[in-house]
Enzyme design. Sequence first.
Site, PDB file in Angstrom:
ATOM      1  N   THR A 161     -51.938  -4.710  -9.502  1.00  0.00           N
ATOM      2  CA  THR A 161     -52.338  -6.042  -9.056  1.00  0.00           C
ATOM      3  C   THR A 161     -51.801  -7.100 -10.019  1.00  0.00           C
ATOM      4  OG1 THR A 161     -54.351  -5.139  -8.092  1.00  0.00           O
ATOM      5  CG2 THR A 161     -54.317  -7.500  -8.503  1.00  0.00           C
ATOM      6  N   GLU A 245     -65.662  -3.529 -14.730  1.00  0.00           N
ATOM      7  CA  GLU A 245     -64.716  -3.535 -13.613  1.00  0.00           C
ATOM      8  C   GLU A 245     -65.408  -3.121 -12.323  1.00  0.00           C
ATOM      9  OE1 GLU A 245     -60.547  -1.403 -12.098  1.00  0.00           O
ATOM     10  OE2 GLU A 245     -61.307  -1.015 -14.111  1.00  0.00           O
ATOM     11  N   ARG A 271     -70.878 -18.233  20.986  1.00  0.00           N
ATOM     12  CA  ARG A 271     -70.118 -17.480  21.990  1.00  0.00           C
ATOM     13  C   ARG A 271     -71.046 -17.018  23.121  1.00  0.00           C
ATOM     14  NH1 ARG A 271     -65.287 -16.648  24.449  1.00  0.00           N
ATOM     15  NH2 ARG A 271     -65.039 -14.476  25.105  1.00  0.00           N
ATOM     16  N   GLU A 370     -65.624   8.930  -3.891  1.00  0.00           N
ATOM     17  CA  GLU A 370     -65.846  10.332  -4.256  1.00  0.00           C
ATOM     18  C   GLU A 370     -65.944  10.503  -5.769  1.00  0.00           C
ATOM     19  OE1 GLU A 370     -64.575   9.856  -0.261  1.00  0.00           O
ATOM     20  OE2 GLU A 370     -63.533   9.223  -2.092  1.00  0.00           O
TER      21      GLU A 370
END
Length: 382
Positions: A161, A245, A271, A370
């Site tokens: 990144t 992080e 809507r 995981e």
Amino acid sequence: MGTEFYESEHNALREVVRDFVAREVAPHLSSWDERRSIDRAVWTAAGKVGLLGLRTPEQYGGGGTSDYRFRCVVAEELARVGAASLASGLAINEDIVSSYLMALGTAEQKERWLPGMASGEIVTSIAMSEPGMGSDLRAIATTARREGDSWVLNGAKTFITNGFACDVVLVAARTGERDGRPTFSLILLPTDTPGFARGHKLKKLGLHAQDTAELFFDDARVPLGNLVGEEGRGFHHLTDRLPLERLSIGWRGLAAAEAAIEWTLAYTKQRKAFGKRVIDFQNTRFRLAELVTETEVTRGYLEAQVHRYNDGKLDATTAAKVKWWATELQNRVVDACLQLHGGYGYMEEYPISRAFADGRVQTIVGGTTEIMKEIIGRSLAN
């Protein structure tokens, strides 16, 4: 959003961020996506209004606060307009590289890099992932050898990144061996270093505006003084900083889920289908009730962990819980909200469409779901 979580100074910052986002971010989202890059000008604009370097000491041009709630405000306001690419790029500077420099950097390193990061004139990246490595940090193959007064780096990184925008890269590289196992170190490499090259700008499912690159090191030489932290303890430095992080990724997941619900409530109220508003169908109300409740419960948990981080008590296992739960929630909520938009949810002109694509990487980046479950599971088995 939690009213008791934020105080008056956080709310004051929110007004600044909201104005900045409306002026400097929202009008450019489509063009950034089309060009697959974010204008560097938005970094310096953010620096000028004090949105960068919030946790950087004032002596280096930052905000001088250790309170992570200020970063939470920034993440929420970017999520409100669907600016996930910019939020991700800023997080590298703000939550990752600056944290390494503040905790482990030398006085010279801090003087050289932190003021520019706080002003937006310096963009950074961190280079851990490698081709074929997956989530296994111990499989890093990039090397850095001592040669005279220099480190000489060789190898390749991927999925980086800010890889194209960055002015300096914090590189994780093998620098030795201990008890038959490789040891790693963290080394700062300015991107004008001979022997450094950027590869392809990677095409991705989402986060199109966020530049993600391959990086290559071919006898790239930097001074020995560019070592961050202790030689051979890079793996420990990385794992020590991972809780922040993962908290950062988890909070951006929560913010994205809340934004998706906000957009969907507005859409379903205006809507109409079969002669009535979409929100007047019981299925719509039930689904939204589920999404709102799950998200509010998640906010309560994450707010508690932000307080723990501020108190220096956020451990790796709890951060893993934050990361996997909040990012999986994000994907569930955004998917359900897209469904409630019907066919229009699939159209790029609606922010829910971009959020669907942008959010998918959240359960992968920073350690897969995981891996997070494995970390939690090991703690239970001990």
